[in-house]
Design a protein around this motif. Structure first.
Motif, PDB file in Angstrom:
ATOM      1  N   UNK A  86       0.832  -1.210   0.000  1.00 37.59           N
ATOM      2  CA  UNK A  86       0.000   0.000   0.000  1.00 37.59           C
ATOM      3  C   UNK A  86       0.865   1.257   0.000  1.00 37.59           C
ATOM      4  N   UNK A  87       1.911   1.234   0.838  1.00 37.90           N
ATOM      5  CA  UNK A  87       2.763   2.412   0.964  1.00 37.90           C
ATOM      6  C   UNK A  87       3.394   2.773  -0.381  1.00 37.90           C
ATOM      7  N   UNK A  88       3.900   1.747  -1.069  1.00 39.16           N
ATOM      8  CA  UNK A  88       4.537   1.960  -2.366  1.00 39.16           C
ATOM      9  C   UNK A  88       3.545   2.503  -3.385  1.00 39.16           C
ATOM     10  N   UNK A  89       2.329   1.965  -3.339  1.00 36.79           N
ATOM     11  CA  UNK A  89       1.286   2.420  -4.259  1.00 36.79           C
ATOM     12  C   UNK A  89       0.969   3.896  -4.018  1.00 36.79           C
ATOM     13  N   UNK A  90       0.829   4.252  -2.730  1.00 36.99           N
ATOM     14  CA  UNK A  90       0.500   5.634  -2.387  1.00 36.99           C
ATOM     15  C   UNK A  90       1.628   6.582  -2.805  1.00 36.99           C
ATOM     16  N   UNK A  91       2.874   6.131  -2.661  1.00 44.38           N
ATOM     17  CA  UNK A  91       4.026   6.938  -3.080  1.00 44.38           C
ATOM     18  C   UNK A  91       3.921   7.230  -4.573  1.00 44.38           C
ATOM     19  N   UNK A  92       3.560   6.184  -5.323  1.00 43.00           N
ATOM     20  CA  UNK A  92       3.454   6.311  -6.771  1.00 43.00           C
ATOM     21  C   UNK A  92       2.340   7.298  -7.110  1.00 43.00           C
ATOM     22  N   UNK A  93       1.217   7.186  -6.405  1.00 46.75           N
ATOM     23  CA  UNK A  93       0.085   8.063  -6.680  1.00 46.75           C
ATOM     24  C   UNK A  93       0.397   9.523  -6.350  1.00 46.75           C
ATOM     25  N   UNK A  94       1.266   9.726  -5.344  1.00 49.64           N
ATOM     26  CA  UNK A  94       1.651  11.082  -4.968  1.00 49.64           C
ATOM     27  C   UNK A  94       2.300  11.827  -6.127  1.00 49.64           C
ATOM     28  N   UNK A  95       2.943  11.066  -7.003  1.00 52.41           N
ATOM     29  CA  UNK A  95       3.751  11.693  -8.050  1.00 52.41           C
ATOM     30  C   UNK A  95       2.971  12.019  -9.308  1.00 52.41           C
ATOM     31  N   UNK A  96       1.734  11.620  -9.404  1.00 55.13           N
ATOM     32  CA  UNK A  96       0.994  11.848 -10.644  1.00 55.13           C
ATOM     33  C   UNK A  96      -0.487  12.103 -10.370  1.00 55.13           C
ATOM     34  N   UNK A  97      -1.092  12.980 -11.168  1.00 58.76           N
ATOM     35  CA  UNK A  97      -2.533  13.161 -11.029  1.00 58.76           C
ATOM     36  C   UNK A  97      -3.311  12.075 -11.780  1.00 58.76           C
ATOM     37  N   UNK A  98      -2.619  11.187 -12.491  1.00 61.49           N
ATOM     38  CA  UNK A  98      -3.305  10.120 -13.226  1.00 61.49           C
ATOM     39  C   UNK A  98      -4.087   9.251 -12.243  1.00 61.49           C
ATOM     40  N   UNK A  99      -5.201   8.688 -12.721  1.00 65.27           N
ATOM     41  CA  UNK A  99      -6.067   7.925 -11.808  1.00 65.27           C
ATOM     42  C   UNK A  99      -5.570   6.495 -11.666  1.00 65.27           C
ATOM     43  N   UNK A 100      -4.564   6.326 -10.841  1.00 69.09           N
ATOM     44  CA  UNK A 100      -3.988   5.003 -10.630  1.00 69.09           C
ATOM     45  C   UNK A 100      -4.709   4.301  -9.494  1.00 69.09           C
ATOM     46  N   UNK A 101      -4.713   2.951  -9.565  1.00 71.52           N
ATOM     47  CA  UNK A 101      -5.260   2.160  -8.460  1.00 71.52           C
ATOM     48  C   UNK A 101      -6.750   2.330  -8.303  1.00 71.52           C
ATOM     49  N   UNK A 102      -7.478   2.383  -9.418  1.00 70.99           N
ATOM     50  CA  UNK A 102      -8.935   2.578  -9.326  1.00 70.99           C
ATOM     51  C   UNK A 102      -9.682   1.250  -9.262  1.00 70.99           C
ATOM     52  N   UNK A 103      -8.934   0.150  -9.453  1.00 71.29           N
ATOM     53  CA  UNK A 103      -9.539  -1.177  -9.422  1.00 71.29           C
ATOM     54  C   UNK A 103     -10.636  -1.298 -10.488  1.00 71.29           C
ATOM     55  N   UNK A 104     -11.511  -2.321 -10.368  1.00 68.52           N
ATOM     56  CA  UNK A 104     -12.472  -2.571 -11.446  1.00 68.52           C
ATOM     57  C   UNK A 104     -13.644  -3.394 -10.914  1.00 68.52           C
ATOM     58  N   UNK A 105     -14.716  -3.355 -11.657  1.00 68.58           N
ATOM     59  CA  UNK A 105     -15.847  -4.230 -11.382  1.00 68.58           C
ATOM     60  C   UNK A 105     -16.038  -5.005 -12.673  1.00 68.58           C
ATOM     61  N   UNK A 106     -15.654  -6.278 -12.676  1.00 64.44           N
ATOM     62  CA  UNK A 106     -15.595  -7.011 -13.939  1.00 64.44           C
ATOM     63  C   UNK A 106     -14.603  -6.299 -14.833  1.00 64.44           C
ATOM     64  N   UNK A 107     -14.933  -6.060 -16.089  1.00 66.98           N
ATOM     65  CA  UNK A 107     -13.996  -5.372 -16.971  1.00 66.98           C
ATOM     66  C   UNK A 107     -14.139  -3.842 -16.915  1.00 66.98           C
ATOM     67  N   UNK A 108     -15.018  -3.336 -16.045  1.00 65.79           N
ATOM     68  CA  UNK A 108     -15.311  -1.896 -16.070  1.00 65.79           C
ATOM     69  C   UNK A 108     -14.766  -1.168 -14.841  1.00 65.79           C
ATOM     70  N   UNK A 109     -14.840   0.172 -14.889  1.00 66.37           N
ATOM     71  CA  UNK A 109     -14.509   0.996 -13.730  1.00 66.37           C
ATOM     72  C   UNK A 109     -15.492   0.704 -12.613  1.00 66.37           C
ATOM     73  N   UNK A 110     -15.098   1.017 -11.398  1.00 65.43           N
ATOM     74  CA  UNK A 110     -16.044   0.969 -10.300  1.00 65.43           C
ATOM     75  C   UNK A 110     -16.937   2.213 -10.395  1.00 65.43           C
ATOM     76  N   UNK A 111     -18.049   2.170  -9.693  1.00 64.19           N
ATOM     77  CA  UNK A 111     -19.023   3.257  -9.809  1.00 64.19           C
ATOM     78  C   UNK A 111     -18.435   4.614  -9.430  1.00 64.19           C
ATOM     79  N   UNK A 112     -17.696   4.630  -8.324  1.00 63.86           N
ATOM     80  CA  UNK A 112     -17.145   5.910  -7.885  1.00 63.86           C
ATOM     81  C   UNK A 112     -16.240   6.515  -8.953  1.00 63.86           C
ATOM     82  N   UNK A 113     -15.365   5.677  -9.519  1.00 60.02           N
ATOM     83  CA  UNK A 113     -14.424   6.150 -10.538  1.00 60.02           C
ATOM     84  C   UNK A 113     -15.183   6.713 -11.737  1.00 60.02           C
ATOM     85  N   UNK A 114     -16.209   5.978 -12.128  1.00 59.86           N
ATOM     86  CA  UNK A 114     -16.991   6.372 -13.287  1.00 59.86           C
ATOM     87  C   UNK A 114     -17.702   7.705 -13.042  1.00 59.86           C
TER      88      UNK A 114
END
Lengths: 316, 476
Positions: A86-114
């Motif tokens: 988790x720590x490494x993931x959060x470090x990575x996310x700190x460096x970019x505004x890109x939507x990393x680590x949004x996970x998925x519901x089946x092949x799609x975005x999760x509702x919140x992300x969408x």
């Protein structure tokens, strides 16, 4: 975003999630069960949204408000369940505004992300198609003018008109500005009115204070509606100022709709090469702070006057 | 735009004195379309000196004349003139920092070595500098992990704990390779440091001055020293001697530390086996290194190879002490370098109130810096705010202006250090409040704390940034 729109959007997405077609949402009796199911599988964020939505379905005049999903700091939100690091993931996310680590519901975005994606997109569109309010222009004591564009549609489709003023407007500009001033400041809505309203209150006094330190006065500041960057060239020719500085709303993206740029040029003329402009971009609360950018711009203007150059001719 | 800074590092330790020359490369990483963003992009050691024993006079004072000769000699060998040195640090470490004339030697040597070569001392700083020289902070960043570096020198073991490139804690123990000296020829013990004597007595080990010893006879005391090191990183609970052996403080030990690295002279014998005479340096360094190599320090923790061992501290002093300020700053003062300015860091409560609260906090706390009722130069440090409004900047400026009135009366320049990127506008606002008559130095993107000192060098990179060294000056 309108509450109603958001509600219907949530409904339609929930329908999609459980495999029903959006049209079926019109019948409350049939939708109830699927919605309940959705609550069980949803993330806490979503569950909250749905819970606040349900009472609103029954009493349409409720004053209740949905939580603003755009307030969630995406860089601090990791939707991946049980990440190995988790720590490494959060470090990575700190460096970019890109939507990393949004996970998925089946092949799609999760509702919140969408939903968040659509909300940010809507804010970007709003920034383009809305106007800087007249009260704001008055409050900032700006001299209001407009380019040849008659409305937003023309502004979007005819960039050439967004760079020109009518002869009457030119006369008006001449009358309300100081001729051959050291610097002529101007503000343009450009592609984001939201950027102007968000940054101007802080950047203008910072520039004025900085210039005062170098003994340079800021005269009347123009406000240009339907403004494209090269409109500053016509202002330069009309006012014969040494330096023209245009603060203009940048084309909004999904990260922020409030980013502003300063285009600054030494004695700009119509048709001059773009390389003669110096630009400071990315002025917003998540980029260069407006006040600090203002202090920097003041020094830049002073340097341009001293060296009689701008853009790539100005070696900093 | 690329710029190079030539930096010198000098380490006067318990047993050895050394010098390195490093090049720091500075580049503007901001795009052509944004405000400049200058950073140090690379550091390279270009010259490593010989290692000499720290020269001492008969009365147990440091022989400054001989150290100066050494520095001159090394500059000559490296083919550089003193005037070319742009920055750097002299650090006085271990037992040498406790000598009577330590302060005096340090200050005179920093001036002797170059214009903007700063004097530093203090066990915490020593730990940080050694760990950076050993590359521990880089390792923790690249591997997203926590690592403790133990710099084991002649007199002390300095610990620094880093997690993902951030410093978490430091500690220092009086354990080192030269705390027991053994004559190379006769194998007689010629010196035992006071704390080690105490440890020997408490454990009932048979060792005394003048005794002829074999490595086996030294084994028990060395095992005791290793045990204390294991306690210091949390591999075993602190025993009855732990508090005594700690120099000033140990690590907090509120977490398990997965990785470890070793630097300092002893480290060479942890990472590799020495085939020849274990007493070739006339001390227990090699035996201590061997004992650590077979202890739980290396068995239970993941060992990272240090980039530097015996030179870690000096490389740290040369390459890792100089930082550069943020790239949008204000300075009207021209008389750089400004040296040895103590820091007054305000609390968050002080700066989150009104300008009156801020002003009162500053003028109250300035009293701490009065020597015989005479106020010294002080730099005021604050957090600032990320993307503040213009009104908030005004509030800060008014508070600072009022609070620093006493400094202004003394004709001292206003030196303000703010963490967030607002120094240019804050400095301009202050300068306006002073009627453009008094000097202002306002820099950002530098983190400092109470107890630190700051040295500010001549502007570099076309005047955009100021090199700074944040340091401590603590003599035991």
């Amino acid at each position: 975003m309108e509450e109603k729109d958001l509600k219907s959007m949530i409904e339609s997405i929930l329908m999609e999630m459980v495999g029903n077609k959006p049209e079926e949402a019109a019948e409350p009796a049939r939708t109830e069960a699927p919605v309940q199911q959705a609550v069980v599988v949803a993330e806490p964020v979503l569950a909250e949204l749905v819970q606040t939505t349900q009472p609103a379905e029954e009493e349409t005049d409720s004053d209740e408000c949905l939580d603003d999903i755009t307030e969630v700091d995406l860089r601090k939100l990791l939707l991946v369940p049980d990440p190995a690091d988790r720590e490494g993931y959060m470090k990575m996310k700190e460096k970019t505004p890109a939507r990393l680590g949004v996970w998925r519901a089946g092949p799609r975005y999760k509702t919140f992300t969408s939903l968040r994606f659509r909300a940010d997109h809507a804010a970007a569109q709003d920034a383009v198609f809305s106007y800087v309010s007249e009260e704001f222009v008055k409050e900032m004591n700006l001299v209001a003018v407009e380019t040849m564009c008659r409305d937003k549609d023309e502004y979007i489709t005819r960039p050439d008109l967004g760079r020109q003023f009518s002869t009457d407007t030119i006369e008006y500009i001449k009358k309300h500005t100081t001729n051959q001033a050291k610097v002529q400041m101007m503000v343009g809505d450009g592609l984001s009115s939201a950027a102007i309203e968000a940054n101007l209150r802080d950047i203008v006094p910072a520039i004025a204070q900085g210039l005062k330190m170098y003994g340079i006065e800021v005269g009347n500041i123009l406000f240009v509606k339907h403004c494209r960057v090269p409109s500053m060239d016509m202002v330069g020719e009309a006012t014969e100022a040494d330096v023209v500085c245009l603060l203009v709303g940048e084309r909004p993206g999904l990260v922020t709709a409030e980013s502003m740029s300063a285009y600054i040029a030494y004695k700009p003329t119509v048709g001059m090469p773009e390389a003669r402009r110096t630009v400071i971009s990315n002025i917003h609360s998540g980029g260069t702070p407006a006040v600090e950018a203002g202090a920097h711009i003041a020094e830049l203007i002073k340097t341009m006057i001293e060296r009689q150059a701008s853009g790539i001719d100005l070696k900093l | 735009m690329n710029e190079e800074l030539l930096s010198v590092g000098i380490d006067m330790g318990t047993s050895t004195t050394q010098l390195v020359l490093s090049k720091l490369y500075i580049q503007n990483l901001g795009s052509a379309f944004s405000v400049p963003r200058l950073v140090i992009t690379d550091k390279e050691v270009v010259y490593r000196s010989d290692i000499c024993f720290t020269p001492m006079l008969a009365d147990n004072r440091i022989d400054v004349g001989q150290i100066q000769t050494f520095v001159q000699e090394q500059y000559r060998k490296a083919g550089i003139r003193k005037e070319e040195i742009q920055t750097g640090a002299v650090i006085i470490t271990g037992e040498t920092a406790r000598k009577e004339n330590a302060n005096e030697v340090l200050l005179s040597l920093s001036g002797f070595a170059g214009d903007f070569v700063v004097a530093t001392a203090g066990p915490d700083l020593e730990s940080i500098i050694a760990a950076k020289g050993a590359g521990a902070h880089t390792y923790s960043k690249e591997h997203s992990t926590s690592i403790v570096n133990i710099d084991i020198g002649g007199g002390t073991s300095n610990l620094a704990l880093f997690s993902s490139g951030e410093l978490l804690d430091t500690g220092c123990l009086d354990i080192g390779g030269r705390l027991i000296k053994v004559d190379q020829v006769t194998r007689e013990i010629t010196y035992i440091a006071p704390k080690i004597k105490q440890l020997i007595a408490r454990r009932g080990i048979q060792l005394a001055l003048g005794q002829r010893v074999t490595p086996t006879e030294l084994e028990p005391i060395i095992q005791e020293m290793v045990k204390l090191l294991e306690e210091s990183v949390g591999l075993r609970p602190p025993g009855d001697f732990y508090d005594i052996i700690v120099t000033n403080k140990g690590l907090k030990l509120d977490r398990t530390i997965p990785c470890i690295s070793f630097s300092g002279g002893v480290a060479d014998y942890i990472y590799q086996e020495a085939a020849d005479d274990v007493f070739k340096f006339g001390d227990i360094g090699i035996l201590l290194g061997r004992a650590i190599a077979t202890s739980s320090l290396t068995q239970q923790m993941m060992v990272a190879r240090a980039a530097e061992t015996i030179r870690a501290t000096v490389v740290g002093a040369g390459s890792h002490t100089t930082e550069i300020s943020g790239s949008t700053i204000t300075y009207t003062e021209e008389s750089f370098p400004i040296k040895n300015i103590p820091i007054l860091k305000l609390s968050w409560a002080d700066e989150s109130g009104s300008d009156e609260v801020l002003a009162r906090a500053i003028s109250d706390k300035l009293n701490w810096f009065k020597l015989n009722n005479d106020l010294q130069k002080v730099a005021i440090a604050l957090e600032g705010k990320k993307s503040p409004s213009f009104l908030e900047v005004q509030k800060y400026a008014h508070g600072l202006h009022k609070g620093m009135a006493e400094l202004l009366e003394k004709e001292y320049p206003l030196i303000v250090i703010v963490h967030h990127d607002i120094a240019k506008v804050l400095g301009q606002t202050l300068y306006a409040l002073l009627g453009y008559k008094k000097d202002v130095v306002c820099i950002d993107s530098v983190q400092v704390d109470n107890g630190d000192y700051i040295d500010i060098g001549k502007p570099i990179a076309g005047g955009k940034v100021l090199p700074v060294v944040i340091k401590t000056l603590v003599f035991n």
